[in-house]
Design a protein around this motif. Structure first.
Motif, PDB file in Angstrom:
ATOM      1  N   SER A  72      -8.051 -33.335 -51.850  1.00 22.27           N
ATOM      2  CA  SER A  72      -6.648 -33.142 -51.493  1.00 22.27           C
ATOM      3  C   SER A  72      -6.062 -31.985 -52.299  1.00 22.27           C
ATOM      4  O   SER A  72      -6.368 -31.827 -53.489  1.00 22.27           O
ATOM      5  N   ARG A  73      -5.244 -31.192 -51.651  1.00 25.53           N
ATOM      6  CA  ARG A  73      -4.670 -30.028 -52.321  1.00 25.53           C
ATOM      7  C   ARG A  73      -3.342 -30.363 -52.994  1.00 25.53           C
ATOM      8  O   ARG A  73      -2.715 -31.378 -52.672  1.00 25.53           O
ATOM      9  N   VAL A  74      -2.931 -29.504 -53.908  1.00 22.01           N
ATOM     10  CA  VAL A  74      -1.683 -29.714 -54.646  1.00 22.01           C
ATOM     11  C   VAL A  74      -0.526 -29.749 -53.655  1.00 22.01           C
ATOM     12  O   VAL A  74      -0.468 -28.943 -52.716  1.00 22.01           O
ATOM     13  N   ARG A  75       0.350 -30.696 -53.849  1.00 23.14           N
ATOM     14  CA  ARG A  75       1.503 -30.856 -52.952  1.00 23.14           C
ATOM     15  C   ARG A  75       2.331 -29.576 -52.891  1.00 23.14           C
ATOM     16  O   ARG A  75       2.687 -29.005 -53.917  1.00 23.14           O
ATOM     17  N   SER A  76       2.617 -29.119 -51.660  1.00 24.52           N
ATOM     18  CA  SER A  76       3.432 -27.915 -51.467  1.00 24.52           C
ATOM     19  C   SER A  76       4.059 -27.957 -50.081  1.00 24.52           C
ATOM     20  O   SER A  76       3.568 -28.681 -49.193  1.00 24.52           O
ATOM     21  N   PRO A  77       5.125 -27.175 -49.852  1.00 28.31           N
ATOM     22  CA  PRO A  77       5.755 -27.157 -48.523  1.00 28.31           C
ATOM     23  C   PRO A  77       4.819 -26.629 -47.442  1.00 28.31           C
ATOM     24  O   PRO A  77       4.975 -26.956 -46.267  1.00 28.31           O
ATOM     25  N   GLU A  78       3.840 -25.810 -47.840  1.00 23.62           N
ATOM     26  CA  GLU A  78       2.937 -25.189 -46.863  1.00 23.62           C
ATOM     27  C   GLU A  78       1.863 -26.153 -46.361  1.00 23.62           C
ATOM     28  O   GLU A  78       1.341 -25.990 -45.264  1.00 23.62           O
ATOM     29  N   ILE A  79       1.492 -27.139 -47.184  1.00 22.56           N
ATOM     30  CA  ILE A  79       0.402 -28.052 -46.821  1.00 22.56           C
ATOM     31  C   ILE A  79       0.915 -29.489 -46.863  1.00 22.56           C
ATOM     32  O   ILE A  79       1.207 -30.026 -47.921  1.00 22.56           O
ATOM     33  N   LYS A  80       1.028 -30.113 -45.693  1.00 23.93           N
ATOM     34  CA  LYS A  80       1.526 -31.487 -45.611  1.00 23.93           C
ATOM     35  C   LYS A  80       0.393 -32.480 -45.814  1.00 23.93           C
ATOM     36  O   LYS A  80      -0.759 -32.215 -45.463  1.00 23.93           O
ATOM     37  N   LYS A  81       0.733 -33.629 -46.356  1.00 19.61           N
ATOM     38  CA  LYS A  81      -0.204 -34.747 -46.487  1.00 19.61           C
ATOM     39  C   LYS A  81       0.200 -35.795 -45.454  1.00 19.61           C
ATOM     40  O   LYS A  81       1.327 -36.294 -45.480  1.00 19.61           O
ATOM     41  N   VAL A  82      -0.714 -36.102 -44.534  1.00 18.90           N
ATOM     42  CA  VAL A  82      -0.408 -36.978 -43.401  1.00 18.90           C
ATOM     43  C   VAL A  82      -1.442 -38.086 -43.308  1.00 18.90           C
ATOM     44  O   VAL A  82      -2.649 -37.851 -43.409  1.00 18.90           O
ATOM     45  N   ALA A  83      -0.974 -39.316 -43.109  1.00 24.51           N
ATOM     46  CA  ALA A  83      -1.858 -40.463 -42.862  1.00 24.51           C
ATOM     47  C   ALA A  83      -1.497 -41.083 -41.519  1.00 24.51           C
ATOM     48  O   ALA A  83      -0.317 -41.336 -41.240  1.00 24.51           O
ATOM     49  N   ILE A  84      -2.500 -41.313 -40.672  1.00 29.44           N
ATOM     50  CA  ILE A  84      -2.314 -41.991 -39.382  1.00 29.44           C
ATOM     51  C   ILE A  84      -2.985 -43.362 -39.480  1.00 29.44           C
ATOM     52  O   ILE A  84      -4.198 -43.458 -39.629  1.00 29.44           O
ATOM     53  N   ILE A  85      -2.165 -44.421 -39.417  1.00 29.34           N
ATOM     54  CA  ILE A  85      -2.672 -45.792 -39.530  1.00 29.34           C
ATOM     55  C   ILE A  85      -2.752 -46.411 -38.137  1.00 29.34           C
ATOM     56  O   ILE A  85      -1.763 -46.415 -37.392  1.00 29.34           O
ATOM     57  N   VAL A  86      -3.925 -46.926 -37.778  1.00 30.47           N
ATOM     58  CA  VAL A  86      -4.115 -47.603 -36.491  1.00 30.47           C
ATOM     59  C   VAL A  86      -4.499 -49.055 -36.767  1.00 30.47           C
ATOM     60  O   VAL A  86      -5.496 -49.320 -37.433  1.00 30.47           O
ATOM     61  N   THR A  87      -3.689 -50.009 -36.281  1.00 22.81           N
ATOM     62  CA  THR A  87      -3.952 -51.426 -36.545  1.00 22.81           C
ATOM     63  C   THR A  87      -3.571 -52.278 -35.345  1.00 22.81           C
ATOM     64  O   THR A  87      -2.695 -51.893 -34.559  1.00 22.81           O
ATOM     65  N   ASP A  88      -4.204 -53.437 -35.214  1.00 27.01           N
ATOM     66  CA  ASP A  88      -3.920 -54.302 -34.063  1.00 27.01           C
ATOM     67  C   ASP A  88      -3.460 -55.703 -34.467  1.00 27.01           C
ATOM     68  O   ASP A  88      -3.390 -56.594 -33.627  1.00 27.01           O
ATOM     69  N   GLY A  89      -3.160 -55.922 -35.730  1.00 26.15           N
ATOM     70  CA  GLY A  89      -2.780 -57.283 -36.126  1.00 26.15           C
ATOM     71  C   GLY A  89      -1.808 -57.321 -37.283  1.00 26.15           C
ATOM     72  O   GLY A  89      -1.331 -56.299 -37.761  1.00 26.15           O
ATOM     73  N   ARG A  90      -1.534 -58.531 -37.741  1.00 27.85           N
ATOM     74  CA  ARG A  90      -0.652 -58.734 -38.892  1.00 27.85           C
ATOM     75  C   ARG A  90      -1.500 -58.645 -40.169  1.00 27.85           C
ATOM     76  O   ARG A  90      -2.518 -59.329 -40.296  1.00 27.85           O
ATOM     77  N   PRO A  91      -1.114 -57.797 -41.151  1.00 24.03           N
ATOM     78  CA  PRO A  91      -1.930 -57.669 -42.360  1.00 24.03           C
ATOM     79  C   PRO A  91      -1.920 -58.945 -43.197  1.00 24.03           C
ATOM     80  O   PRO A  91      -0.954 -59.713 -43.176  1.00 24.03           O
ATOM     81  N   GLN A  92      -2.989 -59.148 -43.936  1.00 24.31           N
ATOM     82  CA  GLN A  92      -3.109 -60.318 -44.802  1.00 24.31           C
ATOM     83  C   GLN A  92      -2.615 -60.033 -46.212  1.00 24.31           C
ATOM     84  O   GLN A  92      -2.752 -60.868 -47.110  1.00 24.31           O
TER      85      GLN A  92
END
Length: 491
Positions: free
Chosen positions: A136-156
């Motif tokens: 992962s690169r150093v946080r900056s306005p030019e490089i965004k950090k994105v997470a896509i979560i895919v789930t089908d149920g209620r977490p435990q």
């Protein structure tokens, strides 16, 4: 107007250049959309509730998103976290430098088939996946950090606090829920605004339709006119990082700054909207549908002699909101659309199409003899009844049928409803928030094709462009002669 024609002239010359007149190869439209650099991590639920064939569909979704990215060390880096009761780091941001190796790695992922520890997976993303040691690169306005979560149920486990911590560290969280997912959990995880970061699909069989949303979200455009990513009905004029709209000669720009009204009062059209008001649409999306209708209305020349508009809503039953000719101005039509109440319940598209055939375009419902008939069908899901016979009758009677689908709409059904050529009469988008783009395309298609006023305007427009080209050519020749004369003096 001269400035608009000059801008068009420059576009014509650039178009010639792109098509090889100056030896350059044509550039595919897709290359104009470059994705911004991202550190992108997928968090994929592979708990026992996700069947093996459904997990394969999630892998197809990931692969299609990756296909649309510019992948590389200095471009977008991709990692995948596979989770159930435990967390497995399938590959990190530093592992793959090419799109081909990423796609190959995705194909090899296997489901874990145990519990659902979504909070644990998000914590792993914070401490490990988005760490510098994992690429992962150093946080900056030019490089965004994105997470896509895919789930089908209620977490435990809990997701609220750990998600808030991730967001505070600059990680943008998208949450996609499938089937019986807990919607409150999705909202606890996702970044603001929630309507842009929370999505739901009824089953894994349609999750790949979410690809379009992320392709658009990650696209970085410098010339919005060149990519077609604008709301102009006729002419788009590029400005740095933005654009303005203009109209062909003989048309005037409407107050919305985007659509154009035809000269000489336009043409006579009877237009009926057939709108899906089933439960799956949801109230907030139904409001967007109403805006979509009024977007189309704004482009029409509504009057006694020209465009008439009718509106029908359907779910498990069919309800006529107002017939053709009841309102003879845009203001009254738009007010009636805004006041339309949401029906909810089922999706009987076949019944609604039969109503359109039997009633909406009848003389008793305000239709005019000898006037072109246009139907726009809007739906977000599979019909619960048979549509083929009614769809065929509508087209056999000469109605020009457009089919617009969103989300879980079945594209085979949309094609069956649409007039020929089908590709020009049916539209689909995964997300209700992008239906305004379909509205923009429809505005130019619902007009009567052979409008003599428009033809005259186009001929006049072309003539003026040709004259400008000749004038520019003469000026270029004069400049060339002057340069040659100066060179001779220097020698």
């Amino acid at each position: 107007m001269e400035r608009i024609f000059s801008g068009f002239l420059l576009s014509v010359l650039l178009l010639f250049q792109n098509h090889g007149i100056y030896g350059a190869a044509p550039q595919p439209r897709g290359t104009l959309c470059r994705t911004r650099p991202l550190d992108l991590v997928f968090l994929i639920d592979s708990s026992r509730s996700v069947r093996p064939n459904e997990f394969e569909q999630v892998k197809v979704f990931m692969s299609q998103v990756i296909e649309s990215l510019d992948v590389g060390l200095n471009a977008t880096r991709v990692g995948v976290i596979n989770y159930a009761s435990t967390v497995k780091n399938e590959f990190s941001l530093k592992t793959h430098r090419s799109k081909a190796s990423l796609l190959q790695a995705v194909r090899k992922i296997k489901p874990l088939s145990t519990g659902t520890m979504t909070g644990l997976a998000i914590q792993f993303a914070i401490t490990r996946a988005f760490s510098e040691s994992e690429g992962s690169r150093v946080r900056s306005p030019e490089i965004k950090k994105v997470a896509i979560i895919v789930t089908d149920g209620r977490p435990q486990d809990g997701v609220k606090d750990v998600s808030a911590r991730a967001r505070s560290l600059g990680i943008e969280l998208f949450a996609i829920g499938v089937g019986r997912v807990d919607m409150n959990t999705l909202r606890q995880m996702a970044s603001e605004p929630l309507d842009e970061h929370v999505d739901y699909v009824e089953s894994y069989s349609v999750i790949e339709k979410m690809t379009t949303k992320f392709q658009e979200a990650f696209c970085e455009v410098s010339d919005l006119c060149a990519t077609g990513d604008h709301d102009c009905q006729q002419i788009c004029v590029s400005t740095p990082g933005s654009y303005t709209c203009a109209c062909k000669e003989g048309f005037t720009l409407n107050n919305d700054g985007k659509t154009c009204s035809a000269c000489s009062g336009g043409s006579a059209t009877d237009l009926v909207f057939l709108i899906d008001g089933s439960k799956s649409v949801r109230p907030e999306n139904f409001e967007l549908v109403k805006k979509f209708i009024n977007q189309i209305v704004d482009s029409l020349d509504v009057s006694d002699k020209n465009a008439h508009v009718g509106l029908v809503q359907y779910s498990s039953s069919v309800r006529q909101e107002f017939p053709l000719g009841r309102y003879n101005n845009k203001k009254d039509i738009k007010a009636a659309v805004k006041n339309m109440s949401y029906m909810e319940k089922g999706t009987m598209t076949g019944q609604a199409l039969q109503y359109l055939v039997d009633n909406s375009f009848s003389l008793s419902s305000g239709a005019r003899p000898g006037v072109s008939k246009v139907g726009i069908v809007f739906t977000d899901g599979r019909s619960q009844d048979y549509i083929s016979d009614a769809a065929k009758k509508a087209k056999d009677q000469g109605f020009k049928m457009f089919a617009v689908g969103v989300g879980n709409a079945v594209e085979d059904e949309l094609r069956e409803i649409a007039s020929e050529p089908v590709a020009e009469h049916y539209f689909y988008t995964a997300d209700f928030k992008t239906i305004n783009q379909i509205g923009k395309k429809l505005q130019t298609k619902i007009c009567v094709e052979e409008d003599p006023c428009e033809c005259k305007a186009i001929v006049k427009f072309q003539t003026k462009v040709e004259n400008l080209i000749k004038s520019l050519t003469r000026k270029l020749e004069a400049v060339t002669k002057r340069i040659a004369a100066l060179e001779n003096k220097i020698i």
